[in-house]
Design a protein around this motif. Structure first.
Motif, mmCIF file in Angstrom:
data_model
loop_
_atom_site.group_PDB
_atom_site.id
_atom_site.type_symbol
_atom_site.label_atom_id
_atom_site.label_comp_id
_atom_site.label_asym_id
_atom_site.label_seq_id
_atom_site.Cartn_x
_atom_site.Cartn_y
_atom_site.Cartn_z
ATOM 1 N N ALA A 557 24.197 -27.571 -6.088
ATOM 2 C CA ALA A 557 24.925 -27.247 -4.858
ATOM 3 C C ALA A 557 24.888 -25.746 -4.584
ATOM 4 O O ALA A 557 24.663 -25.312 -3.438
ATOM 5 N N ARG A 561 23.049 -23.838 -1.439
ATOM 6 C CA ARG A 561 23.785 -22.915 -0.566
ATOM 7 C C ARG A 561 23.058 -21.573 -0.484
ATOM 8 O O ARG A 561 22.921 -20.989 0.608
ATOM 9 N N TYR A 579 23.541 -34.107 -3.612
ATOM 10 C CA TYR A 579 24.227 -32.852 -3.908
ATOM 11 C C TYR A 579 24.487 -32.110 -2.605
ATOM 12 O O TYR A 579 23.675 -32.164 -1.678
ATOM 13 N N GLU A 580 25.577 -31.421 -2.537
ATOM 14 C CA GLU A 580 25.954 -30.691 -1.330
ATOM 15 C C GLU A 580 24.879 -29.664 -0.985
ATOM 16 O O GLU A 580 24.419 -28.905 -1.841
#
Length: 606
Positions: A557, A561, A579-580
């Motif tokens: 994650a 990002r 997953y984010e």
């Protein structure tokens, strides 16, 4: 041969092989992989390992003597060999194809081939090869009684047949000329959608039977159905349906049943799937023997088969690998008992072959015949329980396709109604999906591509007329993606790239980074590797996170990002799991073509 007593004692020390014991051992392995549990019944174990061919033929994991039908070489059902008990073993006919539009170039190539191991000539004429009017020039110096000539003239078949018969008569070779006039009106309809009357072929057959006793006239060509993406049974079913239609036409023209059978030769494709190709040729004999029995032909009548290495399996990219593909296919043709074999040159997808490519094509067969001694063995596949069972199952599946065509009114009607095209299209869609998911890998194309390769240049080959069934190649989707990437690289001066964001130590991320690099490079995309923090400096607009599942749980994650903050248009992840920040996944069995299409769109590659 007498077995020494000590060897008998050694064998007796081992327990007899039992199927259930084998199943127990396999179950232990499958439990470790999660494919089986302690509660899985033993009788279900083999089913877990069984897959189906595109014809629905089961491909099992274990075969025994119970799977091998009886039969002797040369005798019904004639799946083994034409010659009984090894009589007259002399190998197969090494047949080279020629389609250069310049008759002088064709003649020189033919003479070179015949002087260096080739034993017959497959000559394309008309729009797709040498002009029909130039036939005498192309065959000048070729002894028609020693080197069989097989014609392939498409819509000009009748004109070419007349020209060849006139040439043989003028030379005084009417009684000695061998080969085949290549008349195939139903094959022409399959390729071009244009039908020629069967009566025309029947008239030439009657003429050959009367005046040219060693010359055949008709080819029942199965390759148009293979080249359209069809399965083995679909190719066999259509080829047998064509053969039966020709039998009806020839006997209707006054030939006896035996004379009609003697005028027909089959042409079938063999590919790098070795065992399916072996079974296909053996099954073809099985089918044609059944037709002969029903027709009242002489006992022992067997199909004469010309095997051609598959054009559909050939690749434009990394064409050198085609040498390996055609070697395996030629081996299968020999083991399957082909009467004549043509190995397509490795550069066939690039244009007209050069001298080196033709030399490799003919030497492939010479090696199998002379160095491997393949032709000195009667029915090399005989006794392989797998090959025997596959032959029988494939023959039954192909007979089902054949009888379906007959119920539809025969091959001409089935082609006209779209029945054949629809069935083949459904098979091609399944095969195409497997190729896209790399379940049917293509070395040098979908797997292990070489982005720095420089393809050899070849003179363009004459185009064969279309209009009938489509012509496909297994590599076409991946090669189209490569073409787009190459065009972009030529215009922009740099190859489009994907950034592989690696997490953790090298030992942890290497496997998935290598997998992702291989996948993206199959679409002509370069890959740049480094930690997520180096993404912005790489200049790549798309990233793929690569590491282990354990590392993903802790860092995926945050890495996504970081990549998005640095401007990544899309973030892939090598492996499964959500997953984010991760947009999609790449993994074994994913649709690689769809992944590459999406990535090229994200990179602005048109």
């Amino acid at each position: 041969m007498t077995v020494p007593p000590e060897e008998l004692e050694l064998a007796a020390a081992f327990p007899p092989a039992e199927r259930d014991r084998w199943r127990e051992m396999v179950k232990g392995v499958l439990r470790k992989s999660g494919a089986a549990t302690d509660d899985t019944p033993l009788e279900e174990i083999e089913g877990l390992l069984t897959r189906e061919s595109y014809d629905g033929v089961p491909i099992g994991a274990l075969y025994t003597a119970e799977d091998a039908p009886a039969g002797r070489p040369g005798l019904a059902p004639c799946v083994r060999e034409v010659r009984p008990d090894g009589e007259g073993l002399a190998g197969w006919d090494v047949r080279q194809r020629h389609d250069h539009p310049d008759a002088a170039v064709t003649r020189e190539a033919i003479i070179t081939d015949l002087e260096n191991g080739v034993t017959s000539v497959w000559l394309r004429l008309g729009e797709a090869g040498t002009p029909v009017a130039a036939l005498p020039d192309a065959l000048r110096g070729v002894l028609l009684g020693l080197a069989p000539v097989v014609l392939d003239a498409g819509e000009d078949a009748a004109e070419a047949a007349e020209a060849f018969l006139a040439l043989a008569a003028d030379r005084g070779d009417a009684g000695a000329a061998t080969g085949n006039l290549g008349l195939d009106p139903l094959g022409l309809a399959a390729r071009t959608g244009t039908a020629r009357p069967l009566d025309e072929a029947a008239a030439f057959a009657a003429r050959c039977a009367r005046e040219f006793p060693r010359l055949r006239s008709v080819v029942a060509d199965g390759t148009p159905y293979h080249d359209a993406g069809g399965s083995d049974a679909e190719e066999l079913g259509a080829a047998v349906a064509a053969g039966v239609a020709y039998l009806r036409a020839l006997t209707g023209a006054g030939l006896s049943v035996d004379e009609a059978f003697g005028q027909i030769e089959f042409r079938l494709a063999v590919n790098a799937d070795q065992f399916s190709s072996i079974a296909k040729l053996r099954a073809a004999r099985r089918l044609w023997t059944r037709v002969a029995e029903v027709s009242g032909a002489a006992e022992g009548t067997a199909a004469r088969i010309h095997a051609v290495t598959s054009a559909a399996m050939m690749t434009r990219r990394d064409p050198w690998v085609n040498m390996l593909r055609t070697t395996v296919a030629a081996f299968a043709a020999g083991v399957g008992g082909a009467d004549a074999v043509t190995v397509l040159p490795f550069d066939a997808r690039l244009g007209l072959p050069d001298d080196f490519a033709r030399r490799i094509a003919r030497n492939t067969q010479t090696l199998l015949l002379e160095e491997s001694s393949l032709a000195r063995v009667v029915d090399p596949a005989g006794g392989s329980w797998y090959a025997e069972r596959l032959t029988e199952d494939l023959a039954r599946a192909a007979w089902d396709r054949f009888t379906g065509i007959e119920r539809a009114g025969g091959l001409a009607a089935a082609l006209g109604s779209g029945l054949v095209a629809d069935r083949i299209a459904a098979t091609w869609a399944r095969r195409r999906k497997d190729i896209a998911r790399r379940k049917a890998p293509l070395t040098g194309v979908s797997e292990f591509p070489n982005l720095t390769e420089r393809l050899p240049e070849r003179e363009p080959a004459p185009a064969r007329p279309g209009g009938g069934l489509p012509v496909v190649t297994y590599a076409q989707d991946f090669e189209a993606l490569r073409d787009r990437s190459d065009a972009h690289a030529d215009a922009a001066g740099a190859r489009p790239a994907v950034f592989l964001a690696t997490l953790g130590p090298i030992a942890v991320h290497t496997a998935r980074a290598s997998f992702a690099a291989n996948l993206f490079q199959a679409g002509g995309l370069a890959t740049v590797t480094g930690p997520p923090e180096e993404f912005a400096a790489s200049g790549a607009p798309v990233a793929c996170v690569c590491s282990s599942d354990k590392v993903y749980a802790e860092q995926a994650a945050d890495a996504a990002r970081t990549l998005k903050d640095a401007g990544a248009k899309r973030v892939w992840l090598a492996g499964k799991g959500t997953y984010e920040g991760v947009d999609a996944n790449v993994f074994a069995g994913c649709d690689a073509v769809e992944v590459l299409e999406t990535t090229l769109h994200d990179l602005g590659v048109k």
